[in-house]
Enzyme design. Sequence first.
Site, PDB file in Angstrom:
ATOM      1  CB  SER A 291      -1.168  -0.035   1.167  1.00 33.40           C
ATOM      2  OG  SER A 291      -1.788   0.884   1.154  1.00 33.40           O
ATOM      3  CG  ASP A 302       7.451   4.670 -11.893  1.00 37.90           C
ATOM      4  OD1 ASP A 302       8.105   3.785 -11.804  1.00 37.90           O
ATOM      5  OD2 ASP A 302       6.120   4.825 -11.838  1.00 37.90           O
ATOM      6  CE  LYS A 316      -4.790  -2.112   1.000  1.00 36.86           C
ATOM      7  NZ  LYS A 316      -5.174  -1.035   0.308  1.00 36.86           N
TER       8      LYS A 316
END
Length: 525
Positions: A291, A302, A316
């Site tokens: 999460s 990224d 998740k």
Amino acid sequence: MKKYLILFLLAVCVGVNAQFRMSVGKKNGPQSPMQKMQVAEFFINNLYVDSVNEQKLVEDAIRGMLEKLDPHSSYMTAKETQQMNEPLSGSFEGIGVQFNMIEDTLVVIQTIVNGPSEKAGILPGDRIVSVEGEAIAGVKMPRDKIMKLLRGPKDTMVKLGIIRRGVKEPLYFNVIRDKIPLKTVDASYMIKPKVGYIRLSTFGATSADEVASAIDSLKKCGMRDLIFDLQDNGGGYLDAAHKIAEEFLLKDDLIVFTQGRSTPRHDYKALGNGKMQKGKIVVLINEFSASASEIVSGALQDQDRATIVGRRSFGKGLVQRPFVFEDGSMIRLTTAHYYTPSGRCIQKPYKKGDLKDYQMDLDNRYKHGEFTNIDSIHFDESQKYYTLRKHRLVYGGGGIMPDYFVPLDTTKYTRFHRNLVLKNIVLTSNLKYIDNHRKELKAKYKKFAEFKKNYEVPQELLETIFEEGKKQKITPKDEAEKNLTLPYLKAQLKALIARDLWDMSEYFEIMNEHNEIVQKALTLF
């Protein structure tokens, strides 16, 4: 009067039932699904052969609906809601002690610095035997009831009966309850020259401030680069993840975006006022990182801001919105997915209503060899994405894959060791040892650095553990397994003793020397 009321209800039921039967077979009957459910609840509550608990009936119906959706939509009672929110809220009201139970007696491990118990004069090693005159030792009182007696509203007084080593008579203390902070930063220290280490256990209400404070403290110690440990961190508040990721990113860098069927896209970007915009960052994750941990690690990966080390995270990527009822109970309903800056959805695949298969995913990954062999991991070729600055290939469709994979060492944590831990033998034996030797250990080791360098776990403690294991029919299969158990068991015991004498940072400073993911991270500096 009661007789006429029952006749009236029966008449209503017959009328409603007739209307319901007339509607069967019609394309557009007069009843909506909601009306149908209300009528069914009415029939069961008023006409079923035995009495029913209407509250439970409704709660079971809500749970039944949610179970057919995704694995993370759920219903919680008011008590369950309070228990879930407390670790994330940042504080609770109580007496301010860390404790454990030794043979159904509460033993104080540490008092919270400047907390109510420390101010009243309670010391580590004290045994709390009574609360407001009610005995809590030797009566096999459930732990949750003891917690309820000790906790209470701020500024209320509670009288504690204490047994202290070296004092013949019981001592009594009046402790004024106060707000007790719940720390989410487990450890913060300089792991090597110019490299700091921060471990975060969860993403709570105070986590962003705690991380910022830890960064400031480590910078004063000469930190230039940072290892940010999110191993075993199951997540928490999205807002905390957003604010923590901001510490490492430049102004307007995208951190995460959310989007759902009825929820328009919402972007979370960095304000550009982070404390660690320069310097190397290594983020540690494993299969239990989920999460909010995946939001932070995914964003930094990224944006090519951090190197990710460890094993593929949990996967998740669903956003739950809380809907609170008047009685304090709550529905946590999935309303959106979250996506990393490159557009990856981290949520792993699931079948609606098949919670068992979802819960078995980690077991299946382990059996498949994913935790020990990188060649066992196969990516969905339709889920290719690229990082935003260096255009490195990354994959979506289930968790964050680290840049450096570290296999799980299945040999150091033996079956014998695991069973000793599961039966609570290691922790209980350690607590008894520290209880008997606390004073001499504190006198001998004034500073942790000295303890870390020179302390060795005594043979008597190991023999106590092995003897207790034998009593409970837990023995090594052979001498080789016993010898294989010793190094990691000794490290664990030394770390537990350090925790009880100092704090969690000292515990992790010892255990990290035996953590392969941490050791791999250190090679990258």
